[in-house]
Design an enzyme around this catalytic site. Structure first.
Site: not given
Ligand SMILES: [Zn+2]
Length: 282
Positions: A81, A180, A210
Site C-alpha cells: 500500500d 484517518g 474507516s
Molecule cells: Zn490510502
C-alpha cells in the site's frame, strides 16, 4: 485454482460488489483477518503499508501471510500500500506480492504518469497488478498529510485518461473520503463515482473507508467503488481490545492474553465490514 487478483477485482466491479482491502500490521492482525475471511468464505486483500514495513522486514510479513494461506487453505492476496519508492515496489514484486500501489498523487500529472508507467512495466514482468492514485485524498496516510481543503475531486475525464495512459489495473480516486478518522461526517460524491465508473473500465479504489457510516459505504459501492480500503478502524479495534484487557486483567506480562482480546475485537470489526461490503450474501 487461485484466481488472479486482477480478475477478482474485475468480477467485483462487474457485479458492483465491494472487495475488502484490510491493512494489517502484525502477525495477529494477519491471522485474524484471514480467519474471518475463511469463516465467511469471502476473499480479502491483505495490505501492508509503510508503517509495518519500517518495523518488520517485508520478507517476514509475506511469509507469515503465505503460511496462513497454506494453513487455512484460502486464497490470500497480498498488496503493497502507498509506496513511493520504486526499489521497494521492485522488492515486493520479486517477493511475490499479488499487487502493488504506486502513490504518485503528490507529483505533477506528468510525473505521476511517468512513474506509474515505470511501475506497471516492473509489475507486468511478474504479472503483478498495479494500483495508482490521482488527485489527493485528504488526511494522514503514514507520514503524508493532506489538508481537507487541499484535496480535490477526481473528474471522469482525468480518471479515464490516466488509466489509459498508464495501463494501471486499479485507480484510487478522490470522491470525498479522507485518510484517518473523520472529524465530521464526510460528504461522498456518489454521482461523481457513477460518472467515473461509466467513463472507463478500471476498478476504482476507495481510500479512507474507516469510520464511514454504513449507508455511505453501501451507496459508494452501489455507485461503483470496488476495492474498499480499511486501515485506521482495524487498528482501533485491535488496540481497544488490548487496552480493555490491560485495564481489566492486571497481569501486565500476559502478552498473549491481552493480544487475544485485541484479536476478538478485530475479528468482530472484520466480520461487520465483510457483511457490509457484501461481496456475497451472508
Ligand atoms: Zn490510502
Amino acid at each position: 485454482m487461485k484466481k488472479h487478483v486482477r480478475n477478482v477485482l474485475l468480477e467485483a466491479r462487474e457485479k458492483r460488489h465491494g472487495l475488502a482491502a484490510f491493512t494489517v500490521q502484525n502477525a495477529e492482525m494477519i491471522k485474524t483477518v484471514l480467519k474471518v475471511s475463511k469463516e465467511l468464505t469471502d476473499p480479502v486483500l491483505l495490505m501492508l503499508g509503510q508503517k509495518p514495513l519500517q518495523h518488520l522486514d517485508m520478507e517476514v510479513l509475506i511469509n507469515i501471510a503465505r503460511t496462513y494461506e497454506d494453513l487455512y487453505e484460502i486464497p490470500v492476496y497480498l498488496h503493497l500500500d502507498h509506496s513511493r519508492n520504486l526499489d521497494q515496489i521492485q522488492k515486493a514484486v520479486n517477493l511475490g506480492f499479488d499487487s502493488v500501489m504506486y502513490d504518485g498523487s503528490h507529483l505533477s500529472w506528468e510525473e505521476n504518469i511517468a512513474n506509474t508507467k515505470k511501475v506497471v512495466a516492473m509489475a507486468q514482468a511478474k504479472d503483478v497488478a498495479v494500483e495508482a492514485e490521482i488527485g489527493k485524498i485528504a488526511g494522514v496516510e503514514d507520514d503524508v498529510q493532506v489538508r481537507e481543503n487541499e484535496a480535490y475531486l477526481t473528474t471522469p475525464e482525468e480518471a479515464k485518461e490516466f488509466a489509459e495512459l498508464t495501463g494501471a489495473d486499479w485507480l484510487a480516486v478522490s470522491i470525498g473520503t479522507a485518510h484517518g478518522w473523520y472529524r465530521e461526517t464526510p460528504k461522498l460524491d456518489y454521482p461523481r463515482i457513477e460518472a467515473i465508473r461509466k467513463a472507463g473500465r478500471i476498478p476504482l479504489v476507495m481510500h479512507g473507508g474507516s469510520g464511514l457510516p454504513d449507508g455511505a459505504v453501501r451507496q459508494a459501492i452501489k455507485a461503483g467503488m470496488t476495492k474498499i480500503n480499511v486501515d485506521t478502524e482495524l487498528r482501533r479495534a485491535f488496540m481497544s481490545g488490548v487496552s480493555s484487557s490491560l485495564s481489566s486483567n492486571q497481569v501486565l506480562e500476559d502478552l498473549v492474553g491481552h493480544f487475544k482480546v485485541g484479536e476478538e475485537k478485530l475479528a468482530q470489526t472484520v466480520r461487520e465490514k465483510l457483511k457490509l461490503f457484501g461481496t456475497k450474501e451472508h
